[in-house]
Design an enzyme around this catalytic site. Sequence first.
Site, mmCIF file in Angstrom:
data_model
loop_
_atom_site.group_PDB
_atom_site.id
_atom_site.type_symbol
_atom_site.label_atom_id
_atom_site.label_comp_id
_atom_site.label_asym_id
_atom_site.label_seq_id
_atom_site.Cartn_x
_atom_site.Cartn_y
_atom_site.Cartn_z
ATOM 1 N N GLU A 110 39.618 -11.344 13.518
ATOM 2 C CA GLU A 110 39.261 -12.768 13.588
ATOM 3 C C GLU A 110 37.768 -13.013 13.359
ATOM 4 O OE1 GLU A 110 40.939 -14.043 17.320
ATOM 5 O OE2 GLU A 110 42.938 -13.397 16.735
ATOM 6 N N ASN A 128 41.665 -8.457 10.035
ATOM 7 C CA ASN A 128 42.869 -9.128 10.533
ATOM 8 C C ASN A 128 42.486 -10.552 10.937
ATOM 9 O OD1 ASN A 128 45.643 -8.908 11.380
ATOM 10 N ND2 ASN A 128 44.958 -8.817 13.512
ATOM 11 N N HIS A 146 50.996 -16.147 13.480
ATOM 12 C CA HIS A 146 51.543 -16.761 14.699
ATOM 13 C C HIS A 146 51.981 -18.180 14.329
ATOM 14 C CE1 HIS A 146 50.353 -13.452 17.242
ATOM 15 N NE2 HIS A 146 49.139 -13.498 16.741
ATOM 16 N N GLU A 198 51.142 -9.840 13.025
ATOM 17 C CA GLU A 198 51.406 -10.317 14.397
ATOM 18 C C GLU A 198 52.445 -11.440 14.386
ATOM 19 O OE1 GLU A 198 47.823 -11.265 16.552
ATOM 20 O OE2 GLU A 198 46.732 -9.564 15.732
ATOM 21 N N ASP A 204 55.121 -14.065 15.005
ATOM 22 C CA ASP A 204 56.046 -14.699 15.941
ATOM 23 C C ASP A 204 56.198 -16.163 15.533
ATOM 24 O OD1 ASP A 204 53.618 -15.725 17.010
ATOM 25 O OD2 ASP A 204 53.700 -14.408 18.763
HETATM 26 O O1 G3I Z 1 43.884 -7.259 32.118
HETATM 27 C C1 G3I Z 1 44.446 -8.182 33.048
HETATM 28 C C2 G3I Z 1 44.942 -7.432 34.231
HETATM 29 O O2 G3I Z 1 43.849 -6.837 34.900
HETATM 30 C C3 G3I Z 1 45.667 -8.399 35.158
HETATM 31 O O3 G3I Z 1 46.250 -7.691 36.198
HETATM 32 C C4 G3I Z 1 46.778 -9.125 34.374
HETATM 33 C C5 G3I Z 1 47.463 -10.165 35.252
HETATM 34 O O4 G3I Z 1 48.073 -11.145 34.464
HETATM 35 O O5 G3I Z 1 46.207 -9.772 33.276
HETATM 36 C C6 G3I Z 1 45.602 -8.884 32.384
HETATM 37 O O6 G3I Z 1 45.073 -9.538 31.302
HETATM 38 C C7 G3I Z 1 45.955 -10.019 30.338
HETATM 39 C C8 G3I Z 1 45.702 -9.251 29.048
HETATM 40 O O7 G3I Z 1 46.445 -9.814 27.986
HETATM 41 C C9 G3I Z 1 46.031 -7.771 29.144
HETATM 42 O O8 G3I Z 1 47.362 -7.593 29.458
HETATM 43 C C10 G3I Z 1 45.719 -11.488 30.141
HETATM 44 O O9 G3I Z 1 46.134 -12.197 31.297
HETATM 45 C C11 G3I Z 1 46.426 -12.009 28.937
HETATM 46 O O10 G3I Z 1 46.058 -13.345 28.695
HETATM 47 C C12 G3I Z 1 46.059 -11.156 27.739
HETATM 48 O O11 G3I Z 1 46.668 -11.729 26.634
HETATM 49 C C13 G3I Z 1 46.589 -11.008 25.403
HETATM 50 C C14 G3I Z 1 45.692 -11.753 24.425
HETATM 51 O O12 G3I Z 1 45.730 -11.124 23.160
HETATM 52 C C15 G3I Z 1 44.261 -11.778 24.930
HETATM 53 O O13 G3I Z 1 43.415 -12.358 24.056
HETATM 54 C C16 G3I Z 1 48.001 -10.930 24.855
HETATM 55 O O14 G3I Z 1 48.787 -10.092 25.701
HETATM 56 C C17 G3I Z 1 47.993 -10.386 23.432
HETATM 57 O O15 G3I Z 1 49.266 -10.544 22.872
HETATM 58 C C18 G3I Z 1 47.000 -11.173 22.595
HETATM 59 O O16 G3I Z 1 46.977 -10.586 21.318
HETATM 60 C C19 G3I Z 1 46.175 -11.245 20.326
HETATM 61 C C20 G3I Z 1 45.797 -10.209 19.300
HETATM 62 O O17 G3I Z 1 45.171 -9.123 19.918
HETATM 63 C C21 G3I Z 1 44.877 -10.822 18.230
HETATM 64 N N1 G3I Z 1 45.491 -11.989 17.631
HETATM 65 C C22 G3I Z 1 45.913 -13.001 18.564
HETATM 66 C C23 G3I Z 1 46.874 -12.410 19.591
HETATM 67 C C24 G3I Z 1 47.364 -13.462 20.492
HETATM 68 O O18 G3I Z 1 46.297 -13.991 21.267
#
Ligand code: G3I
Length: 353
Positions: free
Chosen positions: A159, A201, A237, A265, A267
């Site tokens: 990004e 990406n 997305h 990615e 969906d």
């Molecule tokens: O790390 C914390 C953890 O410590 C805590 O216990 C837990 C409780 O909910 O949360 C954890 O953080 C989460 C993190 O993913 C790791 O699992 C966040 O809440 C959650 O919001 C975060 O979301 C991820 C997001 O990127 C973050 O920016 C999504 O799972 C993931 O699918 C998403 O992926 C991105 C790609 O990398 C790039 N393109 C966009 C895509 C969607 O945002």
Amino acid sequence: MALVVFAGCSAVLVAAAVLAVALPEVGGRESEVPVLAAEHGVDMGVAVAVEPLLWDGDYRHVVTSTYTSVTAENTMKWDSVQPERGEFDWSGPDAVVDFAERNGLDVRGHTLLWHNQQPDWLSGGSFGPEELRRVMHEHVARLVGRYEGRIGAWDVINEPFADEGTELRDNLWYGVLGPDYIAEALWAAHEADPGARLYINEFGIEDGGPKADALYALARDLVERGAPLHGIGFQSHFVHGQVPEDLAGTMRRFTELGLEVAVTELDVRVPEPPTEEALADQAGEYRRVVEACLDVAGCVGVTVWGVGDGHSWIPEWFPGYTAATPFDEDYRPKPALDGIVEALARRPAPVAS
Ligand code: G3I
């Protein structure tokens, strides 16, 4: 019943997995996907999370019966890999790569430089160019180098453009190193694994338009300067009803630069509550995206972002939307899976004489 045993599981865990809820039968439409994908010479991948990969046999079953590659959804991001400066945590990345190798799946690496999911020491640090460059090189060398020859492609830059704009995003790297941080990171990754395919990406480029044009100009400049850029990832997305008509056309532009492309990615989020009609339409949307990839000679594959609706980022990030993946919360295949199979079941295009 196929049971995939996770590397390093104790006998107790394996026994627990055996006793778990009966897995869906192999031989459903999902098992057609890897066979057909191989016939087309494309990957059909899925983003995976470490916890369910370790603990949920049904989750593993969907991955291994349906897909040919995996992308680490979060565990290869900077805050997971190097949460404190100089302290590297390989447990998640190792788990994903070992799982993939044990099950004959390829791996896409995600992601090296991104403005999100950076640890505080990095995002809150005040680095001069020399030190930040050292930090970047060390991270990339350690992460990419650890999996040299085992991870086929890396999202090196994630990004790089502003959300809606055509300007490079004003992230940490841009602010301290300037626009050349992109070429520098590509070279660092290339040094760490000369055989890996290196990607930029991006999202919001699938339908063409100014942001896609700006990325095209950046990619062309990098190619002309001989930087080791090999591919462009189209995140994809999508919102139900807004899947672009000419995704293939946008992808083809980039392949004309000599680059490969991938849907990285995918969906398709549906407004709540998801109706049968919406899910049927969603099947057509999944079909069209896979067809678009098959229509572009340089498109190497499609990765779906989440193993099932219970493991999708959508409900947390887009309240009011749901059902974005091809499997429901109980890992039952949805019409979207049929859409993928239908696209792949097309006869391969005849080779021009
Ligand atoms: O790390 C914390 C953890 O410590 C805590 O216990 C837990 C409780 O909910 O949360 C954890 O953080 C989460 C993190 O993913 C790791 O699992 C966040 O809440 C959650 O919001 C975060 O979301 C991820 C997001 O990127 C973050 O920016 C999504 O799972 C993931 O699918 C998403 O992926 C991105 C790609 O990398 C790039 N393109 C966009 C895509 C969607 O945002």
